[in-house]
Write a protein that holds these residues in place. Structure first.
Motif, mmCIF file in Angstrom:
data_model
loop_
_atom_site.group_PDB
_atom_site.id
_atom_site.type_symbol
_atom_site.label_atom_id
_atom_site.label_comp_id
_atom_site.label_asym_id
_atom_site.label_seq_id
_atom_site.Cartn_x
_atom_site.Cartn_y
_atom_site.Cartn_z
ATOM 1 N N LEU A 190 0.594 -1.588 -0.094
ATOM 2 C CA LEU A 190 0.170 -0.086 0.190
ATOM 3 C C LEU A 190 0.418 1.463 -0.064
ATOM 4 O O LEU A 190 2.345 1.276 0.936
ATOM 5 N N LYS A 191 0.256 2.311 -0.739
ATOM 6 C CA LYS A 191 0.969 4.187 -0.488
ATOM 7 C C LYS A 191 0.787 3.913 0.488
ATOM 8 O O LYS A 191 0.056 3.815 1.393
ATOM 9 N N MET A 192 2.310 5.390 1.385
ATOM 10 C CA MET A 192 1.448 5.345 2.113
ATOM 11 C C MET A 192 0.929 6.751 2.346
ATOM 12 O O MET A 192 0.014 6.639 3.908
ATOM 13 N N GLU A 193 0.114 6.850 1.064
ATOM 14 C CA GLU A 193 -1.016 8.011 1.291
ATOM 15 C C GLU A 193 -2.418 7.448 2.032
ATOM 16 O O GLU A 193 -3.109 7.581 2.954
ATOM 17 N N VAL A 194 -2.391 6.028 1.363
ATOM 18 C CA VAL A 194 -3.328 5.408 2.485
ATOM 19 C C VAL A 194 -3.166 4.975 3.356
ATOM 20 O O VAL A 194 -4.307 4.547 3.669
ATOM 21 N N ILE A 195 -2.030 4.325 3.657
ATOM 22 C CA ILE A 195 -1.807 3.644 4.987
ATOM 23 C C ILE A 195 -1.852 5.066 5.971
ATOM 24 O O ILE A 195 -2.746 5.046 6.832
ATOM 25 N N ALA A 196 -1.463 6.372 5.451
ATOM 26 C CA ALA A 196 -2.594 7.388 6.090
ATOM 27 C C ALA A 196 -3.320 7.329 6.579
ATOM 28 O O ALA A 196 -4.346 7.570 7.398
ATOM 29 N N ARG A 197 -4.627 7.366 5.672
ATOM 30 C CA ARG A 197 -5.917 7.725 5.446
ATOM 31 C C ARG A 197 -6.749 6.224 6.494
ATOM 32 O O ARG A 197 -7.213 6.354 7.478
ATOM 33 N N HIS A 198 -5.999 4.992 6.161
ATOM 34 C CA HIS A 198 -6.147 3.940 6.756
ATOM 35 C C HIS A 198 -5.981 4.723 8.837
ATOM 36 O O HIS A 198 -7.159 4.197 9.610
ATOM 37 N N LEU A 199 -4.864 4.844 8.989
ATOM 38 C CA LEU A 199 -4.544 5.686 10.430
ATOM 39 C C LEU A 199 -5.403 6.717 10.904
ATOM 40 O O LEU A 199 -4.903 6.890 11.815
ATOM 41 N N GLY A 200 -5.563 7.413 10.561
ATOM 42 C CA GLY A 200 -5.901 8.357 10.609
ATOM 43 C C GLY A 200 -5.017 9.566 10.934
ATOM 44 O O GLY A 200 -4.949 10.747 11.689
ATOM 45 N N THR A 201 -3.404 9.588 9.894
ATOM 46 C CA THR A 201 -2.366 10.826 10.153
ATOM 47 C C THR A 201 -2.066 11.130 8.884
ATOM 48 O O THR A 201 -2.797 10.771 7.792
ATOM 49 N N SER A 202 -0.763 11.657 8.771
ATOM 50 C CA SER A 202 -0.710 12.509 7.591
ATOM 51 C C SER A 202 0.314 11.646 6.855
ATOM 52 O O SER A 202 1.062 10.313 7.664
ATOM 53 N N ARG A 203 0.660 11.253 6.120
ATOM 54 C CA ARG A 203 2.143 10.576 5.001
ATOM 55 C C ARG A 203 3.861 11.193 5.992
ATOM 56 O O ARG A 203 4.420 9.568 5.809
ATOM 57 N N SER A 204 4.205 11.652 6.830
ATOM 58 C CA SER A 204 5.050 12.198 7.059
ATOM 59 C C SER A 204 5.504 11.350 8.232
ATOM 60 O O SER A 204 5.977 10.423 8.118
#
Length: 328
Positions: free
Chosen positions: A21-35
């Protein structure tokens, strides 16, 4: 303000490395930012949760996969491993790949049939959460035995698949082998048993390995109290080389007149063939003979196998042209 938690480190690394998964997708899953996701992944590497191994471009895995696919008419996923890899390392690599593939194939409103065993227990450890709706996971073969009960072992394994996908779980609360064929016939008429059998017949995916009668690492069915000495002698006398879902096979893939199969509770090869996708996960030198038997029985549509086992499989099919094990 976002607070790092150990479980988020593991989830981010799993989604990034195992599910691609791309970092942007993971960020949405975790409710946080790409960084933040980038930082979580870096922390996973530093903590030793992730080990990165570079494999040489000379690996023969792709060519082996094509050869096995052509020989048996199945989809094949050969996992590269070094010659020096231990049995456990080979099993881990294959299990990790199988877990990723299952996550990509299984979705809402689907039914997955799971057979218990050492290999599937390993696969369960690498499953990453993928929420689904209206899905089911059903146990394919009974697990009770005379020595260790076996029920808790199989129940935990099947439940781990259900938890990973948020699926309803259906346990099969019967022995792995009945003492008498008549007892099995009577139980198969019980409504509670028929309900599980009906769910098995609805399966879109069946996941299993092969059990080996011989070898340095015996399969669970042969080492955990499911068979007595007389049973094992009978299997050898009848030319059995292993099993699929605790249904025993000869080297040529035949199974119908093996006496113990009259008492076995797993699906027969004929019943398995009704499942659209049948995923066999295999690692280990001693699994070559039962794997070949399973392939000849027509129970496999998708094979996940390590590079060394795939090489030995092709050697067994074409003994006149020995293959050199891949160098790494």
């Amino acid at each position: 303000m976002y607070v790092e938690r150990e479980q988020d480190v593991l989830r981010a690394a799993s989604m990034y490395y195992l599910q691609d998964l791309k970092m942007e997708v993971i960020a949405r899953h975790l409710g946080t930012s790409r960084s933040t996701v980038s930082r979580l992944i870096k922390r996973a590497r530093q903590a030793g949760l992730v080990e990165i191994t570079l494999r040489p471009a000379s690996t023969r895995a792709p060519g082996l996969g094509r050869s096995v696919a052509a020989a048996f008419g199945i989809d094949t996923y050969v996992v590269p491993v070094p010659d020096s890899a231990s049995h456990i390392e080979r099993l881990d690599q294959v299990s990790m790949t199988a877990a990723r593939l299952l996550s990509s194939w299984f979705d809402s409103d689907m039914v997955m049939g799971v057979a218990w065993g050492t290999t599937l227990a390993s696969v369960s450890r690498f499953l990453t959460p993928k929420p689904t709706r209206g899905s089911h996971v059903v146990q394919l073969n009974g697990a009770a035995n005379m020595r260790t009960s076996g029920i808790e072992y199989a129940s935990d394994l099947i439940s781990s698949f259900g938890t990973a996908f948020g699926a309803a779980v259906h346990h099969f609360s019967v022995p792995a082998f009945f003492d008498y064929p008549d007892t099995k016939a009577a139980m198969w008429r019980e409504r509670s048993v028929r309900r599980v059998l009906d769910m098995q017949r609805r399966a879109d995916i069946a996941v299993f390995s092969v059990g080996a009668v011989a070898g340095a690492v015996p399969s669970h069915v042969y080492s955990a109290g499911y068979l007595d000495d007389a049973d094992v002698r009978l299997l050898h006398e009848e030319g059995v080389v292993g099993d699929v879902c605790t249904v025993f096979l000869r080297a040529d893939g035949s199974w119908q007149d093996v006496h113990l199969n009259e008492r076995a509770t797993g699906p027969t090869p004929d019943e398995l063939q009704r499942v659209p996708r049948r995923v066999c996960v295999v690692a280990g030198d001693n699994k070559v003979a039962p794997l070949l038997a399973g392939l000849r029985a027509g129970v496999v549509t998708d094979l996940v196998v390590d590079e060394i086992t795939a090489t030995l499989l092709l050697d067994a099919v074409e003994p006149a042209t020995p293959r050199r094990r891949p160098r790494t």
